[in-house]
Motif scaffolding. Structure first.
Motif, PDB file in Angstrom:
ATOM      1  N   TYR B  40       9.733   3.050   1.983  1.00 54.29           N
ATOM      2  CA  TYR B  40       8.954   1.838   1.688  1.00 54.29           C
ATOM      3  C   TYR B  40       8.466   1.940   0.250  1.00 54.29           C
ATOM      4  N   ARG B  41       8.475   0.821  -0.430  1.00 52.43           N
ATOM      5  CA  ARG B  41       7.995   0.840  -1.814  1.00 52.43           C
ATOM      6  C   ARG B  41       6.855  -0.171  -1.939  1.00 52.43           C
ATOM      7  N   GLY B  42       5.699   0.304  -2.322  1.00 54.61           N
ATOM      8  CA  GLY B  42       4.585  -0.628  -2.496  1.00 54.61           C
ATOM      9  C   GLY B  42       3.258   0.090  -2.421  1.00 54.61           C
ATOM     10  N   GLU B  43       2.269  -0.603  -2.883  1.00 48.17           N
ATOM     11  CA  GLU B  43       0.922  -0.048  -2.859  1.00 48.17           C
ATOM     12  C   GLU B  43       0.340  -0.232  -1.462  1.00 48.17           C
ATOM     13  N   ALA B  44      -0.170   0.835  -0.893  1.00 49.08           N
ATOM     14  CA  ALA B  44      -0.725   0.751   0.462  1.00 49.08           C
ATOM     15  C   ALA B  44      -1.619   1.950   0.704  1.00 49.08           C
ATOM     16  N   ASP B  45      -2.427   1.847   1.764  1.00 48.36           N
ATOM     17  CA  ASP B  45      -3.231   2.998   2.172  1.00 48.36           C
ATOM     18  C   ASP B  45      -2.480   3.837   3.208  1.00 48.36           C
ATOM     19  N   LYS B  86      10.319  -2.533  11.612  1.00 43.98           N
ATOM     20  CA  LYS B  86       9.511  -3.156  10.554  1.00 43.98           C
ATOM     21  C   LYS B  86       8.614  -2.069   9.988  1.00 43.98           C
ATOM     22  N   TYR B  87       7.986  -2.347   8.877  1.00 51.22           N
ATOM     23  CA  TYR B  87       6.952  -1.444   8.375  1.00 51.22           C
ATOM     24  C   TYR B  87       5.590  -2.055   8.668  1.00 51.22           C
ATOM     25  N   GLU B  88       4.708  -1.227   9.182  1.00 53.12           N
ATOM     26  CA  GLU B  88       3.332  -1.644   9.359  1.00 53.12           C
ATOM     27  C   GLU B  88       2.576  -1.113   8.145  1.00 53.12           C
ATOM     28  N   VAL B  89       2.044  -2.017   7.371  1.00 51.48           N
ATOM     29  CA  VAL B  89       1.410  -1.626   6.106  1.00 51.48           C
ATOM     30  C   VAL B  89      -0.095  -1.876   6.216  1.00 51.48           C
ATOM     31  N   ILE B  90      -0.868  -0.861   5.907  1.00 52.77           N
ATOM     32  CA  ILE B  90      -2.324  -0.999   5.947  1.00 52.77           C
ATOM     33  C   ILE B  90      -2.846  -0.885   4.521  1.00 52.77           C
ATOM     34  N   LYS B  91      -3.519  -1.947   4.125  1.00 56.63           N
ATOM     35  CA  LYS B  91      -4.030  -1.959   2.754  1.00 56.63           C
ATOM     36  C   LYS B  91      -5.391  -2.649   2.750  1.00 56.63           C
ATOM     37  N   ASP B  92      -6.346  -1.979   2.196  1.00 53.65           N
ATOM     38  CA  ASP B  92      -7.714  -2.515   2.119  1.00 53.65           C
ATOM     39  C   ASP B  92      -8.202  -2.975   3.496  1.00 53.65           C
ATOM     40  N   GLY B  93      -7.869  -2.223   4.509  1.00 56.04           N
ATOM     41  CA  GLY B  93      -8.330  -2.535   5.860  1.00 56.04           C
ATOM     42  C   GLY B  93      -7.509  -3.609   6.559  1.00 56.04           C
TER      43      GLY B  93
END
Lengths: 317, 378
Positions: B40-45, B86-93
């Motif tokens: 996965y490429r991207g900003e995430a927590d 799929k990707y589950e992405v968690i970012k800023d809650g």
């Protein structure tokens, strides 16, 4: 390739014509003269749809309407139709029973081919197993011939008015033709309709050029085969006898497409099982012609050797 | 982790151009035999791989590659596997489910789309792809005025290429017909298999339910609709062969339950069934542990298991080994066989989805209706 202008007793077997049609090339190379007739009974209700063939040949052809004639006979003679259906049912049952024994027999051969015991012992067992398969094929051929013969006697086929009329018309038509083309298609339908109209006798001596199923019916043994069917490979099956104009041959149209040529065991068994007949691979553009049992011309056709490899066809002659 | 990804990270965090080049040159997920690395490429927590493989943890965490926006996880996937994810992405809650933007392969279904991971040795069957040589069948629509459902039902009819009124055709009735068309490429498959003579030209009736979780769950109205309303109308309006062995009913998931139920309630109506990933939940004792939608299914399957009768004589069944329903489907096979039904059962490394069902259509339909391939030499 060699070619001679010698059409007496001419028989030419061609591979499929789907991509590149080579019928005209064969007709010209073999010096066929006179009007051409065509049998497209293998196309069933698309019979007579010969536009593409006429375009390819650049000349008209006389459609012998073999499929349609039999349809008309059946429409007029319901008793014959019922007897014919009954015979077909018996043949289907026979084929199913034959398949049970064939599968077991062939399986034994393949197992023996993989054994690593003393080579002489394995060889003799394999020879015996193949001999049993050959006996099974002979038995099946006799059974089929018996069913046909009983049917023809029972219905007195040749004497039935509708059959007699169409046979007479066909004899008349054939007398005006220089050669007859037999197209591919459904080989069982084609063989059955040719038989009902007595075409083996009517076509005797006429130059014949057949492709795919049309080539198969010119041999004396119709062998069904396909290694790439969705349900998997089935052992090649003897289905019927043909016109026997190209005897001691098993015609294998579209062999590269239908057979897994990498499976040498399968090919080797086929070659040994049907010997002394040659198993002849006929792919697109391939053809082979004889006149009075003398090899006239060949292009591309290959025979399967006992080893399972393929050899140029000139070794057949 | 895939060797190329390891090489990229060998000297620490690579510069953005190196990452860009890497992304451009590689295909994702990265498959190296049974090891599959998801990237996965991207900003995430946090990032998780969400898949539908029964037996594995549903959410597998991806690890961030130090100093980059790349995340990766490697899982083991046996040969010929095909999974959707799929990707589950968690970012800023906030949580979001995202498709894999690095992977062009998507599978669509009534709920949207998923990314597709093709494990090693999996290849999409070529007969599922458009073949310009195959002639197209045509569609028409039939309205069935259903007394059972108290209103009209639309049914789409596939007529094979070169269709002629004077011929007689086998009939296949398909539950969730439109989903099979849209998500399993049923039209392409039929056109191709008929063109290749692997199945005979046939008439296919595509049914759809406005409330499938109810109507397909062992609902008597639906069984009667299929056998007493739709089938007679099809037989009267279209040139369909008379004998039951020329008639088949099929469906997937709840559609397979509806198929089996309709045939069970009306023996002799259909000689052939095609059941894909059937939701054949049952209980040997006590309650089942599935959702309430399964209550009537379990009731029916329990009754069926007590008294199977002979709903059909020839049945093709398939199920993915990554489905929760694999146990139920496996359990069904000996039961059917013990009651003189000829069963062909196929298990594959796939899950409960339309592309799994698509990939099985060739074997299934040609098993029920073998084409003239063996006899035709063109």
């Amino acid at each position: 390739m060699t070619a001679q202008n010698q059409t007496s007793g001419l028989v030419a077997l061609l591979g499929p014509q789907s991509q590149t049609a080579s019928v005209a090339m064969a007709v010209n190379a073999l010096g066929v003269e006179g009007n051409l007739g065509v049998i497209t009974a293998g196309w069933r209700d698309a019979e007579g749809d010969t536009g593409a063939l006429v375009d390819h040949l650049g000349s008209e052809v006389t459609d012998l309407a073999v499929y349609d004639r039999v349809e008309k006979i059946f429409a007029l003679d319901r008793e014959l139709f019922r007897a014919h259906r009954k015979r077909q049912d018996v043949l289907k049952q026979l084929q199913r029973l034959y398949r049970v024994r064939l599968r077991a027999g062939a399986d034994a051969c393949y197992r023996l081919m993989k054994r690593s015991e003393d080579a002489d012992l394995v060889r003799s067992q394999l020879r015996a197993a193949i001999s049993q398969l050959r006996a099974l094929d002979r038995f099946h051929a006799r059974q089929i011939a018996k069913v046909h013969s009983e049917f023809e006697d029972e219905v007195t086929l040749a004497e039935r008015p509708a059959v007699r009329d169409h046979r007479a018309e066909l004899a008349d038509l054939l007398g005006k033709l220089g050669a007859v083309l037999i197209a591919g298609g459904h080989v069982a339908v084609l063989a059955s309709r040719l038989r009902l109209l007595g075409m083996r006798e009517l076509l005797a001596g006429h130059p014949l050029i057949g492709w795919s199923a049309g080539a198969m019916v010119m041999t004396d043994r119709l062998v069904l085969f396909h290694d790439r069917a969705p349900q998997g490979r089935r052992e090649p099956e003897l289905m019927d006898v043909g016109l026997a104009r190209a005897p001691r041959l098993v015609a294998l149209p579209a062999a590269s497409q239908r057979l897994d040529l990498a499976q040498k065991d399968h090919l080797a068994l086929m070659a040994r099982r049907f010997a002394p007949a040659s198993c002849l691979a006929l792919d697109e553009n391939d053809w082979i012609a004889w006149s009075n049992e003398r090899l006239l011309a060949t292009r591309g056709a290959r025979r399967i050797r006992r080893s399972g490899s393929l050899a140029e066809v000139h070794a057949v002659a | 982790m895939h060797e190329k990804l390891r090489n990229l990270m060998r000297k620490g965090a690579p510069d953005p151009r190196a990452i860009e080049k890497f992304i451009e040159e590689e295909s994702f997920p990265m498959v190296a035999g049974p090891d599959v690395t998801f990237v996965y490429r991207g900003e995430a927590d946090e990032v998780y791989l969400r898949h539908w493989i029964f037996g594995l943890r549903t959410a597998q965490p991806l690890q961030r590659l130090a100093g980059t926006e790349l995340w990766a996880v490697t899982i083991e996937l046996p040969a010929e596997s095909r999974i959707e994810y799929k990707y589950e992405v968690i970012k800023d809650g906030n949580r979001s489910l995202e498709m894999d933007t690095l992977n062009p392969f998507l599978a669509r279904d009534p709920f949207g789309a998923n990314s597709v991971c093709r494990g090693y040795r999996y290849q999409r069957p070529e007969w599922t792809l458009h073949d310009p040589k195959s002639r197209h069948g045509q569609f028409s629509r039939m309205t069935v005025d259903s007394a059972r459902f108290g209103g009209p039902r639309e049914v789409d009819i596939y007529l094979p290429a070169r269709y002629r009124d004077s011929r007689r055709y086998p009939l296949l009735i398909v539950h969730d017909g439109h989903d099979y068309l849209h998500y399993s490429d049923l039209r392409i498959v039929l056109d191709n298999l008929i063109h290749r003579l692997e199945i005979p030209p046939m008439i296919v009736a595509l049914t759809t339910s406005p409330d499938r979780l109810v109507e397909y769950a062992g609902d008597e109205r639906h069984a009667d609709f299929i056998c007493k309303e739709l089938l007679p109308q099809l037989l009267s309006e279209l040139p369909i062969s008379d004998e039951p062995q020329s008639r088949a009913l099929m469906g997937a998931s709840f559609g397979a339950v509806a198929t089996l139920h309709a045939a069970w309630r009306n023996p002799g109506c259909f000689d052939r069934l095609l059941l894909q990933s059937g939701s054949f939940a049952f209980s040997d004792i006590g309650d089942h542990n599935r959702s309430a939608a399964f209550d009537p299914v379990v009731q029916f399957v329990n009754k069926f298991r007590e008294n199977p009768g002979q709903p059909a004589r020839k049945i093709y069944m398939s199920c993915g080994v990554y489905e929760s329903l694999i146990y139920e489907n496996r359990s069904m096979v000996p039961l059917l066989q013990a009651h003189d039904m000829q069963v062909r059962y196929e298990e594959v490394r796939d899950a409960h989805n339309w592309e799994n069902w698509r990939d099985r259509l060739r074997l299934g339909i040609s098993w029920l209706f073998p084409g003239p391939l063996w006899m035709v030499y063109e």
